[in-house]
Design a protein around this motif. Structure first.
Motif, PDB file in Angstrom:
ATOM      1  N   VAL A   1     -24.218  40.773 -19.187  1.00 47.16           N
ATOM      2  CA  VAL A   1     -25.488  40.214 -18.738  1.00 47.16           C
ATOM      3  C   VAL A   1     -25.753  38.886 -19.435  1.00 47.16           C
ATOM      4  N   THR A   2     -26.477  38.006 -18.753  1.00 47.66           N
ATOM      5  CA  THR A   2     -26.923  36.760 -19.362  1.00 47.66           C
ATOM      6  C   THR A   2     -28.390  36.913 -19.752  1.00 47.66           C
ATOM      7  N   LYS A   3     -28.944  35.880 -20.352  1.00 43.66           N
ATOM      8  CA  LYS A   3     -30.361  35.915 -20.725  1.00 43.66           C
ATOM      9  C   LYS A   3     -31.270  35.965 -19.499  1.00 43.66           C
ATOM     10  N   ARG A   4     -30.751  35.552 -18.345  1.00 43.13           N
ATOM     11  CA  ARG A   4     -31.547  35.563 -17.116  1.00 43.13           C
ATOM     12  C   ARG A   4     -31.489  36.900 -16.376  1.00 43.13           C
ATOM     13  N   ALA A   5     -30.664  37.816 -16.826  1.00 44.11           N
ATOM     14  CA  ALA A   5     -30.468  39.088 -16.128  1.00 44.11           C
ATOM     15  C   ALA A   5     -31.722  39.959 -16.171  1.00 44.11           C
ATOM     16  N   ILE A   6     -32.019  40.569 -15.031  1.00 44.84           N
ATOM     17  CA  ILE A   6     -33.114  41.538 -14.907  1.00 44.84           C
ATOM     18  C   ILE A   6     -32.629  42.624 -13.956  1.00 44.84           C
ATOM     19  N   LEU A   7     -32.753  43.859 -14.384  1.00 46.12           N
ATOM     20  CA  LEU A   7     -32.430  44.989 -13.506  1.00 46.12           C
ATOM     21  C   LEU A   7     -33.728  45.655 -13.091  1.00 46.12           C
TER      22      LEU A   7
ATOM     23  N   TYR B   1     -26.439  56.813 -12.751  1.00 47.14           N
ATOM     24  CA  TYR B   1     -26.515  55.719 -13.718  1.00 47.14           C
ATOM     25  C   TYR B   1     -25.920  56.167 -15.047  1.00 47.14           C
ATOM     26  N   PRO B   2     -25.373  55.220 -15.806  1.00 51.35           N
ATOM     27  CA  PRO B   2     -24.869  55.563 -17.153  1.00 51.35           C
ATOM     28  C   PRO B   2     -26.010  56.113 -18.023  1.00 51.35           C
ATOM     29  N   GLY B   3     -25.660  56.963 -18.982  1.00 52.98           N
ATOM     30  CA  GLY B   3     -26.628  57.617 -19.845  1.00 52.98           C
ATOM     31  C   GLY B   3     -27.672  56.700 -20.461  1.00 52.98           C
ATOM     32  N   PRO B   4     -27.282  55.575 -21.072  1.00 51.85           N
ATOM     33  CA  PRO B   4     -28.290  54.707 -21.680  1.00 51.85           C
ATOM     34  C   PRO B   4     -29.299  54.156 -20.663  1.00 51.85           C
ATOM     35  N   VAL B   5     -28.858  53.910 -19.449  1.00 54.41           N
ATOM     36  CA  VAL B   5     -29.762  53.422 -18.402  1.00 54.41           C
ATOM     37  C   VAL B   5     -30.701  54.551 -17.977  1.00 54.41           C
ATOM     38  N   ARG B   6     -30.141  55.736 -17.779  1.00 56.40           N
ATOM     39  CA  ARG B   6     -30.971  56.915 -17.434  1.00 56.40           C
ATOM     40  C   ARG B   6     -32.036  57.143 -18.492  1.00 56.40           C
ATOM     41  N   ASN B   7     -31.626  57.069 -19.748  1.00 56.33           N
ATOM     42  CA  ASN B   7     -32.568  57.290 -20.849  1.00 56.33           C
ATOM     43  C   ASN B   7     -33.671  56.245 -20.853  1.00 56.33           C
ATOM     44  N   TRP B   8     -33.316  54.981 -20.623  1.00 54.12           N
ATOM     45  CA  TRP B   8     -34.317  53.918 -20.580  1.00 54.12           C
ATOM     46  C   TRP B   8     -35.314  54.176 -19.440  1.00 54.12           C
ATOM     47  N   ILE B   9     -34.796  54.530 -18.271  1.00 55.47           N
ATOM     48  CA  ILE B   9     -35.665  54.816 -17.124  1.00 55.47           C
ATOM     49  C   ILE B   9     -36.599  55.979 -17.456  1.00 55.47           C
ATOM     50  N   SER B  10     -36.078  57.025 -18.057  1.00 53.74           N
ATOM     51  CA  SER B  10     -36.902  58.191 -18.415  1.00 53.74           C
ATOM     52  C   SER B  10     -37.981  57.813 -19.418  1.00 53.74           C
TER      53      SER B  10
ATOM     54  N   LEU C   1     -35.789  46.211 -16.394  1.00 53.48           N
ATOM     55  CA  LEU C   1     -35.004  46.267 -17.627  1.00 53.48           C
ATOM     56  C   LEU C   1     -34.447  44.873 -17.871  1.00 53.48           C
ATOM     57  N   LYS C   2     -34.838  44.266 -18.995  1.00 50.29           N
ATOM     58  CA  LYS C   2     -34.421  42.893 -19.282  1.00 50.29           C
ATOM     59  C   LYS C   2     -34.468  42.647 -20.777  1.00 50.29           C
ATOM     60  N   GLY C   3     -34.101  41.450 -21.157  1.00 51.18           N
ATOM     61  CA  GLY C   3     -34.212  41.025 -22.549  1.00 51.18           C
ATOM     62  C   GLY C   3     -33.461  41.908 -23.526  1.00 51.18           C
ATOM     63  N   ARG C   4     -34.121  42.185 -24.653  1.00 51.91           N
ATOM     64  CA  ARG C   4     -33.486  42.959 -25.723  1.00 51.91           C
ATOM     65  C   ARG C   4     -33.096  44.360 -25.274  1.00 51.91           C
ATOM     66  N   ASP C   5     -33.963  44.987 -24.468  1.00 48.43           N
ATOM     67  CA  ASP C   5     -33.639  46.343 -23.988  1.00 48.43           C
ATOM     68  C   ASP C   5     -32.338  46.336 -23.194  1.00 48.43           C
ATOM     69  N   LEU C   6     -32.169  45.331 -22.335  1.00 43.49           N
ATOM     70  CA  LEU C   6     -30.952  45.237 -21.530  1.00 43.49           C
ATOM     71  C   LEU C   6     -29.745  44.897 -22.404  1.00 43.49           C
ATOM     72  N   ALA C   7     -29.931  43.968 -23.332  1.00 45.31           N
ATOM     73  CA  ALA C   7     -28.832  43.567 -24.221  1.00 45.31           C
ATOM     74  C   ALA C   7     -28.406  44.703 -25.153  1.00 45.31           C
ATOM     75  N   ALA C   8     -29.269  45.692 -25.358  1.00 42.40           N
ATOM     76  CA  ALA C   8     -28.897  46.849 -26.170  1.00 42.40           C
ATOM     77  C   ALA C   8     -27.981  47.796 -25.397  1.00 42.40           C
ATOM     78  N   ILE C   9     -27.953  47.660 -24.080  1.00 44.75           N
ATOM     79  CA  ILE C   9     -27.132  48.549 -23.247  1.00 44.75           C
ATOM     80  C   ILE C   9     -25.850  47.851 -22.783  1.00 44.75           C
ATOM     81  N   TYR C  10     -25.974  46.592 -22.353  1.00 42.13           N
ATOM     82  CA  TYR C  10     -24.822  45.821 -21.859  1.00 42.13           C
ATOM     83  C   TYR C  10     -24.653  44.570 -22.694  1.00 42.13           C
ATOM     84  N   PRO C  11     -23.410  44.191 -22.964  1.00 38.40           N
ATOM     85  CA  PRO C  11     -23.175  43.008 -23.803  1.00 38.40           C
ATOM     86  C   PRO C  11     -23.563  41.718 -23.091  1.00 38.40           C
ATOM     87  N   ARG C  12     -23.901  40.724 -23.898  1.00 40.33           N
ATOM     88  CA  ARG C  12     -24.147  39.384 -23.369  1.00 40.33           C
ATOM     89  C   ARG C  12     -22.799  38.805 -22.930  1.00 40.33           C
ATOM     90  N   CYS C  13     -22.825  38.056 -21.850  1.00 42.85           N
ATOM     91  CA  CYS C  13     -21.599  37.402 -21.367  1.00 42.85           C
ATOM     92  C   CYS C  13     -21.247  36.249 -22.294  1.00 42.85           C
TER      93      CYS C  13
END
Length: 145
Positions: free
Chosen positions: A77-83, A111-120, A132-144
């Motif tokens: 993900v980049t800094k512009r990524a938003i799910l 969805y992968p476990g960390p994404v499911r957990n975030w949604i829950s 899901l964006k910013g630090r929360d997203l970067a904690a699940i997927y690496p920055r490009c």
């Protein structure tokens, strides 16, 4: 060859770009989602191709199925990524939306476990769009890189 897929306001379009022999990638720049079928087909092709997916902007609704289909180690993900996530829904012939709880459960479980957990932790899938964006997203997927 480097391929970038531009997912626009109402359609899924692809374009071939300049060659980069080191690694091919798919870049999601903007996708509001849409019907599930075309996204499933596209992301299954991406999974089979071995290409990396760069999420570089909003990837909403059906676009988030990429997380369920393409292996996580090939997503960054980049800094512009938003799910953006919401419950599954269908439209009847009169244009009225109705909930699809069984489909929502199936999507959530895919969805992968960390994404499911975030949604829950954020109230689960509902008609409300969860972003899901910013630090929360970067904690699940690496920055490009």
């Amino acid at each position: 060859m480097r391929r970038m897929f531009f997912v626009g306001a109402w359609m899924l379009a692809s374009a071939l770009l300049a060659a980069t022999p080191a690694m091919a990638e798919i870049r999601i720049i903007q996708s509001p989602g849409g019907e599930v079928g075309p996204f499933l087909d596209l992301f299954e092709q991406v999974r089979e191709s071995g290409e990396r997916v760069v999420i570089d902007g909003p990837c909403l609704s059906a676009c988030t199925l990429v997380l369920s289909i393409v292996p996580g180690e090939r997503i960054c993900v980049t800094k512009r990524a938003i799910l953006g996530f919401h419950a599954a829904r269908s439209v009847d012939r009169r244009g009225r939306f109705y909930a699809e709880p069984e489909a929502s459960d199936a999507v959530l479980q895919a969805y992968p476990g960390p994404v499911r957990n975030w949604i829950s932790r954020h109230g689960g899938l509902s008609s409300r769009l969860l972003l899901l964006k910013g630090r929360d997203l970067a904690a699940i997927y690496p920055r490009c890189r």
